[in-house]
Design a protein around this motif. Structure first.
Motif, PDB file in Angstrom:
ATOM      1  N   UNK A 239       0.825  -1.211   0.000  1.00 14.77           N
ATOM      2  CA  UNK A 239       0.000   0.000   0.000  1.00 14.77           C
ATOM      3  C   UNK A 239       0.858   1.258   0.000  1.00 14.77           C
ATOM      4  N   UNK A 240       1.986   1.187   0.679  1.00 17.00           N
ATOM      5  CA  UNK A 240       2.873   2.350   0.717  1.00 17.00           C
ATOM      6  C   UNK A 240       3.541   2.590  -0.631  1.00 17.00           C
ATOM      7  N   UNK A 245      -2.636   0.321  -7.208  1.00 19.43           N
ATOM      8  CA  UNK A 245      -2.468  -1.022  -7.772  1.00 19.43           C
ATOM      9  C   UNK A 245      -2.757  -2.096  -6.726  1.00 19.43           C
ATOM     10  N   UNK A 246      -2.323  -1.850  -5.496  1.00 14.03           N
ATOM     11  CA  UNK A 246      -2.557  -2.813  -4.419  1.00 14.03           C
ATOM     12  C   UNK A 246      -4.040  -2.978  -4.140  1.00 14.03           C
ATOM     13  N   UNK A 247      -4.770  -1.867  -4.100  1.00 12.78           N
ATOM     14  CA  UNK A 247      -6.208  -1.932  -3.833  1.00 12.78           C
ATOM     15  C   UNK A 247      -6.955  -2.623  -4.966  1.00 12.78           C
ATOM     16  N   UNK A 248      -6.533  -2.357  -6.199  1.00 13.85           N
ATOM     17  CA  UNK A 248      -7.166  -3.022  -7.349  1.00 13.85           C
ATOM     18  C   UNK A 248      -6.915  -4.526  -7.287  1.00 13.85           C
ATOM     19  N   UNK A 249      -5.681  -4.902  -7.000  1.00  9.76           N
ATOM     20  CA  UNK A 249      -5.350  -6.332  -6.907  1.00  9.76           C
ATOM     21  C   UNK A 249      -6.080  -6.998  -5.747  1.00  9.76           C
ATOM     22  N   UNK A 250      -6.230  -6.256  -4.651  1.00  8.20           N
ATOM     23  CA  UNK A 250      -6.959  -6.797  -3.504  1.00  8.20           C
ATOM     24  C   UNK A 250      -8.419  -7.039  -3.870  1.00  8.20           C
ATOM     25  N   UNK A 251      -9.019  -6.076  -4.559  1.00  6.07           N
ATOM     26  CA  UNK A 251     -10.417  -6.234  -4.984  1.00  6.07           C
ATOM     27  C   UNK A 251     -10.565  -7.439  -5.912  1.00  6.07           C
ATOM     28  N   UNK A 252      -9.598  -7.619  -6.792  1.00  3.05           N
ATOM     29  CA  UNK A 252      -9.640  -8.776  -7.691  1.00  3.05           C
ATOM     30  C   UNK A 252      -9.513 -10.084  -6.915  1.00  3.05           C
ATOM     31  N   UNK A 253      -8.635 -10.082  -5.920  1.00  2.00           N
ATOM     32  CA  UNK A 253      -8.458 -11.291  -5.106  1.00  2.00           C
ATOM     33  C   UNK A 253      -9.740 -11.640  -4.365  1.00  2.00           C
ATOM     34  N   UNK A 254     -10.401 -10.608  -3.830  1.00  6.88           N
ATOM     35  CA  UNK A 254     -11.649 -10.849  -3.098  1.00  6.88           C
ATOM     36  C   UNK A 254     -12.715 -11.393  -4.039  1.00  6.88           C
TER      37      UNK A 254
END
Length: 649
Positions: A239-240, A245-254
């Motif tokens: 996140x830092x 990109x991290x939030x997008x990838x996290x949403x995809x993972x969820x």
């Protein structure tokens, strides 16, 4: 008796899904290293093993292993018991939340019990301890609901609920964030009480506060007292450095995870055994599914009907079920999403579906409850559960076969290598076994060749080069390089100049690779790296003095088929006992035994040649070549070059 009928039904379903093949099942994956550490290296070694990861959970292992012996049958029954008991508690929770829906509660519990996304029930030594922690988590919720009903015993039941909640939180992280589901359970339990929104919020918070306090204390202890040294949280750093990109990838993972646990897992139940499957498996599968349907229908018949409700009430109930289930689903994956793990239906990552069991079951049952006709609801639930039972039975059969294959592997190794010098590394191809990693098999080597081992110096290690290459365990497939493997409870120190390269591809026999012949053997897949590893084989590490003692769970010894004669002939060849090679070859061929791999004839070609039976040696060479013209030309040439050099003298 009617009160316990759902429990009996769930037990019968559990036995159908998981228990029919128990006598044929063994130890798998992490069962082997953890149980070997406890039963051979001792309780102190087990404490050391868990010291950097889940130390409180390690105490649970100390308790269970002090009661149960190192026998897979006991652990299979033990795991089945806790899996069933968890389903019983799920039934009790749902029955309290929806008091007029016993059939619905049974459906949720049955879906929970046989959820097809988790397919590792039979790693019983390991997962029985997961199921115990899951039981603690669920039981604490049931105690909370009882405390809400029995106000005169509120604090007594709450105190007990807090203990079980704490046990879950301090033992392991799988159901850690799922603890926050409790606020949803409280809201669901209060849904029919008449009060203002403010009053509802205050009452919910008061009921939740004791458990929230325990949760906060658990979080603080993780942050400041014990931090998991094996898996670190990587989401913060990402996140830092790259927040969007991290939030997008996290949403995809969820999204991927929810699709996996809700859709893909259940689609597996439609994968019926093919007509090419053995008839015994086909017949058993259909029998198990039919019995499951009968048991479930009988259970629903004897349980009270839910009757006909107004559509608005039925809809409201369903929405609460779906809402609570979805809330649980959103909380379930954080222990894995935070460290970058994504659940999968493949072994061994299907273990990450465990926290989703309750949410998936409640969500699915809520969707089915939207159907206004009870008979259709029951038919759909029964069909889903019965097919899931059949799917689990088929997986159990796969596990039973893999245990037999793994037993064969080590019996063949003991026939081929009666003794192996200390500090030997075994390099073996991946893929011969389905439910074992290399660190699952190293303990069996030590268990067999160092049965009296105690202490921190581990004398043997087994490595998959495809997994370990370019690490401390296996820097390169070159001689004279150090090998280091840390088992937490002990360490192995070796050298690439003290290696046995083994190839195992059932139904072919285990083979200790020949550094001259197998480096050009293209029947060994290049991606296995074993052609390169064959150059490291040192036959002199194998002794003719028998030190191997097969562990008790590996008995009885398999029948002496082709692989027995092959292994004994290979041992005789190593010590140039050519008459013995010929004798073993004659015995095997006279019995009508046949090889599964043309390379397995090479030892007899060499033996007959050394004994002067050239015609027989040529005959076997032709057979091997004709069987695999594409691959056998170079290995045969290398073999005959060696025969010529050795017999010319």
């Amino acid at each position: 008796m009617k009160r316990y009928l759902p429990h009996v039904i769930l037990l019968l379903v559990a036995v159908l899904a998981y228990g029919l093949l128990i006598p044929q099942l063994g130890f798998y994956w992490d069962d082997l290293p953890i149980s070997w550490i406890r039963y051979q290296l001792g309780s102190e070694a087990l404490t050391q093993y868990f010291s950097t990861n889940r130390p409180v959970w390690g105490i649970l292992y100390q308790i269970t292993t002090s009661v149960l012996p190192h026998d897979p049958v006991y652990w299979q029954v033990f795991a089945l018991f806790w899996r069933w008991l968890g389903a019983v508690v799920v039934f009790a929770i749902v029955e309290k939340l929806w008091k007029d829906k016993p059939r619905f509660a049974l459906g949720v519990a049955a879906l929970f019990l046989v959820y097809p996304g988790f397919n590792q029930q039979w790693s019983a030594f390991l997962y029985s301890h997961f199921f115990i922690v899951l039981f603690f988590f669920l039981f604490s919720h049931w105690l909370m609901l009882r405390a809400m009903e029995e106000t005169n015993r509120y604090w007594r039941l709450t105190a007990l609920g807090l203990v079980f909640s704490a046990l879950n939180l301090w033992m392991m992280e799988y159901f850690y964030v799922l603890e926050l589901m409790r606020v949803g359970v409280i809201l669901t339990a209060l849904r029919n009480e008449t009060m203002s929104l403010r009053e509802r919020a205050i009452k919910t918070f008061k009921l939740w506060l004791p458990y929230l306090t325990v949760f906060i204390l658990a979080v603080l202890s993780r942050l400041f007292i014990f931090n998991n040294q094996v898996y670190g949280i990587g989401l913060g750093d990402s996140l830092k450095s790259a927040p969007l990109e991290t939030l997008v990838n996290l949403a995809r993972s969820i999204r991927f995870t929810l699709t996996l646990v809700l859709r893909d897992a259940w689609l597996q139940v439609t994968q019926l055994p093919t007509l090419a499957s053995p008839q015994s498996i086909l017949g058993s599968y259909y029998f198990v599914v039919a019995i499951a349907i009968f048991i479930l229908l009988a259970g629903y018949l004897f349980l009270s009907s839910e009757g006909t409700k107004r559509f608005q009430i039925q809809l409201a109930d369903s929405l609460w079920m779906i809402g609570l289930g979805f809330f649980a689903l959103l909380l379930s994956g954080w222990p894995f999403w935070l460290v970058g793990f994504v659940p999968s239906l493949a072994w061994p990552a299907s273990r990450f579906t465990l926290p989703f069991l309750f949410g998936v079951s409640l969500f699915f049952a809520g969707i089915i409850n939207l159907i206004p006709w009870e008979r259709i609801r029951i038919a759909l639930l029964v069909s889903l559960v019965a097919l899931a039972v059949g799917r689990q039975f088929l997986t159990a059969n796969d596990y039973a076969q893999d245990w037999q294959t793994q037993r064969d592997l080590f019996w063949q190794l003991s026939w081929r290598a009666p003794g192996i010098e200390l500090d030997t590394a075994i390099v073996m191809n991946e893929g011969g076994l389905s439910y074992y990693a290399d660190n699952s098999l190293s303990p069996v080597v030590n268990w067999t060749y160092a049965p009296d081992l105690h202490g921190e110096n581990i004398p043997y290690v087994l490595l998959y080069p495809t997994t370990r290459l370019r690490s401390d365990s296996l820097p390169k497939l070159e001689p004279d390089l150090p090998i280091f493997t840390n088992y937490l409870a002990g360490t192995f120190h070796g050298n690439t100049s003290r290696v046995l390269a083994i190839y195992f591809s059932p139904p072919g026999c285990l083979r200790i690779l020949d550094p001259e012949v197998d480096r050009v053997n293209r029947s060994i897949p290049e991606q296995s790296l074993m052609r390169f590893a064959s150059r490291l084989t040192k036959y002199e590490l194998i002794t003719n003095v028998s030190t191997a003692q097969m562990p008790e769970p590996y008995y009885p010894e398999p029948e002496h088929g082709w692989c027995y004669y092959f292994q004994k002939a290979e041992l005789a060849r190593q010590f140039e006992q050519w008459d013995e090679v010929v004798s073993l070859g004659d015995a095997a061929f006279d019995l009508g035994l046949r090889s599964s791999d043309p390379v397995e004839r090479f030892v007899f070609i060499e033996g007959y040649a050394h004994a002067g039976e050239w015609a027989r040696a040529v005959e076997l060479s032709v057979q091997s070549f004709e069987e695999s013209k594409e691959f056998m030309d170079e290995p045969l040439c290398r073999l005959w070059e060696r025969v010529e050099a050795e017999t010319a003298a």
